[in-house]
Structures are given as structure tokens and as C-alpha cells.
Design a protein around this motif. Structure first.
Motif, PDB file in Angstrom:
ATOM      1  N   ARG A   1      -5.942 -15.643  -4.096  1.00  8.03           N
ATOM      2  CA  ARG A   1      -5.894 -15.596  -2.633  1.00  8.03           C
ATOM      3  C   ARG A   1      -5.175 -14.323  -2.212  1.00  8.03           C
ATOM      4  O   ARG A   1      -4.411 -13.761  -2.984  1.00  8.03           O
ATOM      5  N   GLU A   2      -5.401 -13.926  -0.964  1.00 11.29           N
ATOM      6  CA  GLU A   2      -4.728 -12.730  -0.445  1.00 11.29           C
ATOM      7  C   GLU A   2      -3.213 -12.910  -0.475  1.00 11.29           C
ATOM      8  O   GLU A   2      -2.702 -14.014  -0.303  1.00 11.29           O
ATOM      9  N   ASN A   3      -2.523 -11.798  -0.719  1.00 10.48           N
ATOM     10  CA  ASN A   3      -1.054 -11.747  -0.726  1.00 10.48           C
ATOM     11  C   ASN A   3      -0.404 -12.401  -1.938  1.00 10.48           C
ATOM     12  O   ASN A   3       0.799 -12.622  -1.934  1.00 10.48           O
ATOM     13  N   MET A   4      -1.186 -12.745  -2.951  1.00 11.76           N
ATOM     14  CA  MET A   4      -0.561 -13.219  -4.190  1.00 11.76           C
ATOM     15  C   MET A   4      -0.039 -12.007  -4.956  1.00 11.76           C
ATOM     16  O   MET A   4      -0.668 -10.947  -4.954  1.00 11.76           O
ATOM     17  N   ALA A   5       1.112 -12.170  -5.602  1.00 11.28           N
ATOM     18  CA  ALA A   5       1.690 -11.055  -6.356  1.00 11.28           C
ATOM     19  C   ALA A   5       0.943 -10.874  -7.684  1.00 11.28           C
ATOM     20  O   ALA A   5       0.414 -11.838  -8.238  1.00 11.28           O
ATOM     21  N   VAL A   6       0.900  -9.627  -8.146  1.00 10.27           N
ATOM     22  CA  VAL A   6       0.219  -9.321  -9.411  1.00 10.27           C
ATOM     23  C   VAL A   6       1.222  -8.651 -10.350  1.00 10.27           C
ATOM     24  O   VAL A   6       1.963  -7.755  -9.935  1.00 10.27           O
ATOM     25  N   VAL A   7       1.264  -9.116 -11.594  1.00 10.63           N
ATOM     26  CA  VAL A   7       2.219  -8.576 -12.566  1.00 10.63           C
ATOM     27  C   VAL A   7       1.497  -8.281 -13.882  1.00 10.63           C
ATOM     28  O   VAL A   7       0.361  -8.703 -14.086  1.00 10.63           O
ATOM     29  N   ASN A   8       2.176  -7.527 -14.733  1.00 11.97           N
ATOM     30  CA  ASN A   8       1.768  -7.498 -16.140  1.00 11.97           C
ATOM     31  C   ASN A   8       3.033  -7.585 -16.987  1.00 11.97           C
ATOM     32  O   ASN A   8       4.121  -7.834 -16.430  1.00 11.97           O
ATOM     33  N   ALA A   9       2.916  -7.386 -18.281  1.00 14.78           N
ATOM     34  CA  ALA A   9       4.086  -7.585 -19.143  1.00 14.78           C
ATOM     35  C   ALA A   9       5.213  -6.623 -18.797  1.00 14.78           C
ATOM     36  O   ALA A   9       6.386  -6.911 -19.036  1.00 14.78           O
ATOM     37  N   GLU A  10       4.868  -5.476 -18.203  1.00 15.54           N
ATOM     38  CA  GLU A  10       5.899  -4.484 -17.894  1.00 15.54           C
ATOM     39  C   GLU A  10       6.652  -4.795 -16.612  1.00 15.54           C
ATOM     40  O   GLU A  10       7.808  -4.417 -16.473  1.00 15.54           O
TER      41      GLU A  10
ATOM     42  N   LEU B   1       6.201  -5.704 -12.027  1.00 19.75           N
ATOM     43  CA  LEU B   1       5.396  -5.957 -10.835  1.00 19.75           C
ATOM     44  C   LEU B   1       4.330  -4.870 -10.655  1.00 19.75           C
ATOM     45  O   LEU B   1       4.643  -3.685 -10.696  1.00 19.75           O
ATOM     46  N   VAL B   2       3.092  -5.299 -10.443  1.00 15.15           N
ATOM     47  CA  VAL B   2       1.988  -4.358 -10.252  1.00 15.15           C
ATOM     48  C   VAL B   2       1.723  -4.155  -8.759  1.00 15.15           C
ATOM     49  O   VAL B   2       1.583  -3.039  -8.279  1.00 15.15           O
ATOM     50  N   GLY B   3       1.680  -5.245  -7.981  1.00 15.96           N
ATOM     51  CA  GLY B   3       1.399  -5.135  -6.547  1.00 15.96           C
ATOM     52  C   GLY B   3       1.014  -6.475  -5.978  1.00 15.96           C
ATOM     53  O   GLY B   3       1.448  -7.514  -6.483  1.00 15.96           O
ATOM     54  N   LYS B   4       0.172  -6.442  -4.936  1.00 12.31           N
ATOM     55  CA  LYS B   4      -0.265  -7.707  -4.337  1.00 12.31           C
ATOM     56  C   LYS B   4      -1.748  -7.631  -3.993  1.00 12.31           C
ATOM     57  O   LYS B   4      -2.308  -6.557  -3.831  1.00 12.31           O
TER      58      LYS B   4
END
Lengths: 159, 269
Positions: B136-145, B147-150
Motif C-alpha cells: 500500500r502507499e506510504n509503507m516503508a521499504v528496507v533492505n538488510a543495510e 531504510l530504502v524509502g517509502k
């Protein structure tokens, strides 16, 4: 539509796909060549202001749709770039026409693009100039010369 | 006859230019309308097809090496996992002692980057998972390193992530040691700037910058980056802190979308 237009259309479509998927592998530091701008300038140099601005608008809209950014921003900057490239190219000698037009067109494109994209925000223009615009412009010019050398004649040929 | 007279402006370059500028401005104003978004998602489907060819090719090429690497990693993770399990149990006991509740447990949605923005300044990536995958919109996005964005746009099968190095991205952040809050924003690629940190706060290069948890989008404690430098001026109340992002955005391939309940008012923004 003559064959040259058709070839440009195919190259524009290919450049659009390559710019979004493969150009990231050509990144140096964080600078990337702008393939769409290169093809647009080649087209505008050959066909003048009217078709240059039309191509700029269409390419800009397509690029906006794929990039996920503000729709119309790339269209505006590329329309004006196509128009100016189609107009000023006549001022340069034929031998250096493409590269000078690409430099000037790229500069105008980036200035419009960054100016509108940063409206109302506090940004350091010094950073934008020296970290983005100038290095990207040189990289785009180098790649542009390679493309022009290998594909210029093929794209231009009317037969 | 009258119609051809209307079309006569197509032969006048300046009028044609003005027409296109007008259309571009109109597009900017109606950028978020459903029909334009529909065209955008249709084009992204084409990119998805191109990506699937590319992925298939590289996947086969790297399969053997990847398998070997994963075996080693699996062994290492097995040991780490065992240690972590002990630590979680210990943590639970200590929390109970302190009468604290476990704050969050998130579900993750695995996704792959299939395309990225072609324009400078706009830093976004297209993911191969969309609304049907739970994004859904505005969910946070990460990877192992870190925070990536939203997520800023979602279709049925794809979504667009605005990454931290986008000109328009702002994240509520905190310095890990001093716990001082600020806002992280674009600082000229590839850097980020941490703003609104008062001059009396002690900041050290190497200090971690994490999400503050005050926004409803980004959970608390996600790694944003590391302080590399800071500067002060006499006329400013705040110092300027330069942050190196934790995530290498150039090599972004696999990411996780954090599945959270986004409040209605934010989801609609």
C-alpha cells in the motif's frame, strides 16, 4: 512517415527501455548519460524546431510516465530542449554542430528540470551545478559522440 | 476550412512550443488523476516483461555460485540464529522485569527492483510487487543495510518506491547516541543532510542516524546512515550534519516492504 522517422521512433523506444533498466550499470560515481536527450538532440538537429519540440514533448511524457516523477516535468524540459536544439544547431558549423547543440541543449534541459523540481525548496545550487549538471553533461556528451559516430548516418539516411 | 485554419498554428514553431508548454503544465496539474496513472502502470508492465528476460538470463548464469554462497550463508545464519534466539529470550525476560511491552512486530513483503527513474533528481525504483501482494502507499521499504524509502505509487502488480536520495524525500530521524531528533533530506547525491540539530548537541562522525519513529510511516530504529561531517555557522541556530546513507542505492536489487497499517489520513495523501 519516411524511414528516418521510423528509425528514430524505434531508437527512442529502445532508449526509453535502456535508460530505465540498463543505464544504471553505466553509472560512474553517480553520473549517468541521458540517452533520451542524446537522441532528441540528434533528431532536433536534423528536423528543426517544430519536430524537435514535438519529439521532446512525446519523449518527455513517456519518460515521466516511467520514472514515477511529476508528470509533465520531463515533457516541459524536453520540449524546450528540442525546440532550442532545432533552432540553434544552424548557428554551428556542420562538423561540430551535434556536440555543441548537445551541450547547450543538455544545459538548458537540466536547468529547467532542476529549477522546477526544486521550486520552494532550500537547495544548494552549487551542489546541483557541480555534482549533477556539469558531470552528467560531460558524460552524456561523451556517450552522445559515440552514438553519433556509430548510428548518426544510419539514423539520418532518408532512403 | 475553419478547421484547417485552427490547425495552422502547427506550422508556426513558437505557437506549437507554447501549446506543448501549456500541455506540460496541464499534465503537471493533473499528474495524480486515475486515467494518467493507468497509462503509467500500463507502461510499467512493459518494463516488467523486459526485466523478466534480464532476470532469467542473469539467474541462470549465477545459479551455481549463488548456491555455494547461500550454503555458507545458511550455515552462518544458523549459528547466528541460535545466538539470537537466546538473546530474544533474555530480552523478553528483561522486558518483563521492566514491565515494558514489545512494541512492534512487522510482516515483510519481499520485492525485487525492476526499473528505476530515468530522470535526474527523481530517485525512485519500481518494484515487482503491488496491491495484490499487499503493498500500500506510504509503507516503508528496507533492505538488510537499512531504510530504502517509502511507497509512493501502487498498481495491481507493481509499486514505486521514493528512495531517501530523492529531492522530495523527508524522514523524521534521530541521532543514536544523543537521541536528538531532526529531519533527514536530500543533500546532493549521494549524501543526505540531517537538519534541525541544535548547535549545543555533541555530534561525532561515525554516529548512527536512525528513524525517530515519530512519523506513522517509518517504524522507529531503522538505520538511515552514518554521520560523516557537520558544520556550524554563526547566524544559524542549527548545525548542518552530513549523513552517508546506509543503503547503497546503486546496487539495490532485493528489498522488503514493511507491512504496516497506514492510517487513513496518511494513506490518502
Amino acid at each position: 512517415m519516411n524511414k528516418s522517422h521510423l528509425r528514430y521512433l524505434l531508437v527512442f523506444l529502445a532508449a526509453l527501455l535502456v535508460q530505465s533498466t540498463i543505464v544504471k550499470y553505466m553509472e560512474i560515481v553517480h553520473w549517468r548519460p541521458d540517452l533520451l536527450l542524446i537522441i532528441l538532440v540528434m533528431y532536433a538537429v536534423q528536423y528543426g524546431r517544430k519536430l524537435g519540440s514535438t519529439a521532446g514533448f512525446l519523449v518527455g511524457v513517456s519518460s515521466d510516465l516511467i520514472s514515477g516523477g511529476l508528470l509533465g516535468l520531463g515533457a516541459l524540459s524536453k520540449t524546450i530542449t528540442g525546440f532550442i536544439a532545432g533552432g540553434v544547431s544552424r548557428l554551428f558549423q556542420e562538423r561540430s554542430q551535434f556536440i555543441f547543440t548537445l551541450f547547450l541543449g543538455g544545459l538548458i534541459h537540466d536547468l529547467i528540470y532542476f529549477y522546477i523540481n526544486t521550486l520552494g525548496k532550500e537547495v544548494a545550487w552549487r551542489v546541483i551545478w557541480f555534482v549533477h549538471i556539469i558531470p552528467n553533461l560531460f558524460y552524456t556528451a561523451i556517450v552522445g559522440m559515440v552514438i553519433y559516430y556509430f548510428a548518426g548516418r544510419w539514423l539520418k539516411a532518408d532512403d | 476550412m475553419r478547421f484547417t485554419r485552427y490547425l495552422a498554428f502547427l506550422n508556426k514553431p513558437y505557437l506549437l512550443l507554447l501549446g506543448y508548454i501549456f500541455l506540460s503544465v496541464v499534465l503537471m496539474n493533473f499528474s495524480d488523476t486515475a486515467s494518467l496513472q493507468g497509462v503509467r502502470w500500463a507502461l510499467l508492465q512493459v518494463l516488467n516483461v523486459v526485466d523478466s528476460f534480464k532476470t532469467e538470463f542473469t539467474y541462470r548464469k549465477n545459479l551455481e555460485a549463488e548456491n555455494e554462497r547461500l550454503k555458507k550463508e545458511n550455515f552462518y545464519l544458523h549459528i547466528t540464529n541460535q545466538r539470537m534466539r537466546e538473546m530474544v529470550l533474555e530480552n523478553a525476560r528483561l522486558r518483563e522485569l521492566l514491565n515494558l511491552k514489545t512494541e512492534h512486530s512487522y510482516d515483510f513483503i519481499a520485492a525485487r527492483v525492476i526499473a528505476e527513474s530515468s530522470e535526474k533528481g527523481i530517485n525512485s525504483r519500481v518494484l515487482n510487487v503491488g496491491e495484490q501482494g499487499g503493498v500500500r502507499e506510504n509503507m516503508a521499504v528496507v533492505n538488510a543495510e537499512g531504510l530504502v524509502g517509502k511507497i509512493i505509487g501502487v498498481s495491481a502488480h507493481q509499486s514505486i518506491v521514493q528512495v531517501l536520495t530523492d529531492l522530495n524525500c523527508r524522514v523524521g530521524a534521530r541521532l543514536e547516541k544523543s537521541r536528538e531528533k531532526g529531519i533527514v533530506g536530500w543533500g546532493g547525491d549521494p549524501w543526505l543532510d540531517l537538519e534541525y540539530i541544535p548547535k549545543n548537541i555533541r555530534v561525532e562522525p561515525g554516529e548512527l542516524v536512525i528513524t525517530s519513529g515519530l512519523s506513522e510511516i517509518y517504524p522507529e530504529g531503522l538505520k538511515i546512515g552514518v554521520v560523516t561531517d557537520f558544520s556550524e555557522t554563526d547566524y544559524d541556530m542549527f548545525m548542518s550534519v552530513r549523513v552517508k546513507p546506509a543503503v547503497n542505492f546503486n546496487a539495490l536489487e532485493e528489498v522488503f516492504v514493511i507491512k504496516t497499517e497506514i492510517p487513513e489520513n496518511i494513506a490518502r495523501e
